[in-house]
Design an enzyme around this catalytic site. Structure first.
Site, mmCIF file in Angstrom:
data_model
loop_
_atom_site.group_PDB
_atom_site.id
_atom_site.type_symbol
_atom_site.label_atom_id
_atom_site.label_comp_id
_atom_site.label_asym_id
_atom_site.label_seq_id
_atom_site.Cartn_x
_atom_site.Cartn_y
_atom_site.Cartn_z
ATOM 1 N N GLY A 136 -35.936 -20.019 -51.416
ATOM 2 C CA GLY A 136 -36.547 -20.275 -52.716
ATOM 3 C C GLY A 136 -37.481 -21.460 -52.600
ATOM 4 O O GLY A 136 -37.993 -21.747 -51.511
ATOM 5 N N SER A 137 -37.668 -22.160 -53.698
ATOM 6 C CA SER A 137 -38.668 -23.229 -53.713
ATOM 7 C C SER A 137 -38.142 -24.492 -53.025
ATOM 8 O O SER A 137 -36.925 -24.718 -52.931
ATOM 9 C CB SER A 137 -39.044 -23.547 -55.155
ATOM 10 O OG SER A 137 -37.919 -24.062 -55.827
ATOM 11 N N GLU B 207 -34.769 -21.787 -46.390
ATOM 12 C CA GLU B 207 -36.094 -21.162 -46.223
ATOM 13 C C GLU B 207 -36.859 -21.449 -47.500
ATOM 14 O O GLU B 207 -36.616 -20.825 -48.530
ATOM 15 C CB GLU B 207 -35.943 -19.646 -46.019
ATOM 16 C CG GLU B 207 -35.203 -19.253 -44.758
ATOM 17 C CD GLU B 207 -36.031 -19.452 -43.492
ATOM 18 O OE1 GLU B 207 -37.189 -19.908 -43.586
ATOM 19 O OE2 GLU B 207 -35.503 -19.178 -42.409
ATOM 20 N N CYS C 187 -43.457 -15.752 -49.184
ATOM 21 C CA CYS C 187 -43.348 -17.135 -48.699
ATOM 22 C C CYS C 187 -44.325 -17.401 -47.577
ATOM 23 O O CYS C 187 -45.050 -18.383 -47.593
ATOM 24 C CB CYS C 187 -41.916 -17.411 -48.254
ATOM 25 S SG CYS C 187 -41.319 -16.235 -47.050
#
Ligand code: NAD
Length: 469
Positions: free
Chosen positions: A221-222, A243, A277
């Site tokens: 995620g962020s 990640e 991403c």
């Protein structure tokens, strides 16, 4: 009624509440997700703790066999899963989208089941014999995003299960149905309680990250949420694979052939309508071929159809949610206001359903423009002109994230020497974003730490134990 309705069974939420998810392309209802809370999380964690020892005791061979059966089950249900994913996430059925994502789930389950992980002998000199083994961690928490919800869930759960762990999954609140359906299919091949989904919000994610019975968090995620998870997991010294966000640079060297690379550049940037991403998010092109690359890329981009996902003709879709749409619209406006040239797109239609933002290419843009410096996570690519390779490398490395990068050139040696100077977890040459279950993937700098896929990915879901003697 869609055929996937029977795939959406879930742990009954204590709240008794459900939430209706809407198709981001049409605004129509897709299905109802349970509203789980921390009490439901406790039940899932207890079931996982109870189921894990017997699963670990089965050994690698039996666990791998179960994962192979799970891959078959995903393939048997592939079309229903792809249609649900398309409606909830927005991505089209065709192109590198929903059917592709479901196919990748089966492929990653198989690859994870068949990757060998032998104990490693580190010293064997007659006097000392030392080996590293990888033991199960226990219960793993898997927290995921909304862009590739099924595939990323498999990336998290497949190695965890293979290594003898139980898993509690917390999907994004934007795409719970896709994950619920996928896990229900996989669960037909697994013991009860071993793998479950809790469809809660960030408070459930936060509780999972601090829970004393959880040994590791797999998070995608962020970067902001990754930092929150580092903090909330500190009290129990959890293992983490993070990640996180990226803002990948691509550098086109002066000897590249613009027409030959245009299509791969396009898909490197616009796969999943830019909501990826490790998509190409900043393109640096040498001044000698800048005009030709802009022209070739515009010609490719203008011909790629965008629209409702269930229409077989489309290969680009809407943004998944309003918040992401607003980010893309704001960044393109900022670029236009600064005097950059909008080569294509940048003119979203109003008054129509769906979060569609047109495919957008922006040229003559400065490196410090927000569309370059921030992660746009959508279908808008800035193309920056450079005159020296040293400048391009410096600009590519200037940000505090480093997930992927790419170098484009007819000269492999020249490309490799530029690649060695880039600060990112992966550098692709003459492609961008290609992932492979045999090849480790992870970020540099604030794009995270820990590796997924391959043997390295299996190791990160085990506790290394040294046997010395
Ligand atoms: P997000 O960080 O907003 O949410 C991800 C998940 O974290 C959701 O399930 C959310 O509910 C949960 N969460 C939120 N707050 C939490 C907290 N305090 N504790 C625990 N969990 C919490 O990310 P997103 O918007 O869903 O995804 C987009 C971002 O993810 C982009 O930055 C993108 O680059 C990144 N991403 C990275 C990869 C990768 O492999 N590196 C892959 C896909 C997406």
């Amino acid at each position: 009624m869609e055929t996937y309705a029977d795939l959406l069974t879930a742990i009954a939420p204590t709240s008794g509440k459900t939430r209706t998810l809407l198709d981001p392309a049409t605004g129509e209802a897709v299905g109802d997700a349970p509203v789980h809370g921390v009490e439901d999380l406790e039940r899932a964690v207890s079931a996982a703790v109870a189921a894990q020892p017997a699963w670990a005791a089965l050994g690698h061979e039996a666990r791998s066999a179960a994962l192979l059966k799970a891959a078959d089950a995903v393939e048997r249900n592939a079309e229903e899963l792809a249609r649900l994913l398309s409606r909830e996430q927005g991505k089209p059925l065709n192109g590198p989208n929903a059917r592709f994502e479901v196919g990748a789930c089966a492929a990653w389950l198989r690859a994870t089941a068949t990757t060998e992980l032998a104990p490693e002998t580190v010293v064997d000199d007659g006097a000392t014999h030392a080996e590293i083994h990888y033991r199960p961690i226990g219960v793993v928490g898997a927290i995921g995003p909304w862009n590739w919800p099924m595939m990323i869930t498999v990336w998290q759960i497949a190695p965890a299960l293979r290594m003898g762990n139980a898993v509690v999954v917390k999907p994004s609140e934007y795409t719970p149905l896709s994950v619920l359906a996928l896990v229900n299919v996989i669960n037909r091949e697994l013991p009860e309680g071993l793998l479950s989904v809790i469809c809660g919000g960030r408070e459930v994610g936060a509780r999972l990250s601090e829970h004393p019975a959880i040994g590791k968090i797999m998070f995608t995620g962020s970067t902001a949420t990754g930092k929150a998870i580092i903090k909330s997991s500190a009290g129990t010294v959890k293992r983490l694979t993070l990640e996180l966000g990226g803002n990948d640079a691509g550098i086109v060297l002066p000897d590249a052939d613009p027409k030959a690379i245009a299509e791969d550049l396009f898909w490197g940037a616009f796969i999943n309508t830019g909501q990826t991403c490790a998509a190409l998010k900043r393109l640096y092109v040498h001044e000698d071929i800048y005009a030709e690359v802009c022209e070739a890329l515009t010609a490719v981009a203008a011909a790629v159809p965008m629209g409702v996902g269930l229409d077989e003709a489309n290969v680009l879709g809407p943004l998944q949610n309003k918040a992401q749409y607003d980010i893309v619209a704001r960044l393109v406006e900022a670029a236009r206001d600064s005097g950059a040239t909008v080569l294509l797109g940048g003119d979203p239609k109003t008054g129509q359903p769906g979060y569609f933002y047109p495919t957008t290419l922006v040229a003559d843009i400065d490196n410090d423009n927000p569309l370059v410096a921030e992660e746009q996570f959508g279908p808008a690519l800035p193309i920056i002109k450079y005159s020296s390779v040293d400048d391009a490398v410096a600009m590519a490395n200037a940000l505090d994230v480093g997930l992927g990068a790419s170098v484009w050139s007819a000269d492999l040696d020249a490309a490799r020497s530029v690649a060695a100077r880039l600060q990112s977890g992966t550098v692709w040459i003459n492609k961008h974003g290609a992932i492979d279950p045999r090849i480790p993937f992870g970020g540099a700098k604030q794009s995270g730490y820990g590796l997924e896929f391959g043997v390295e990915g299996l190791k990160s879901l085990g506790v290394p134990q040294v046997i010395n003697g």
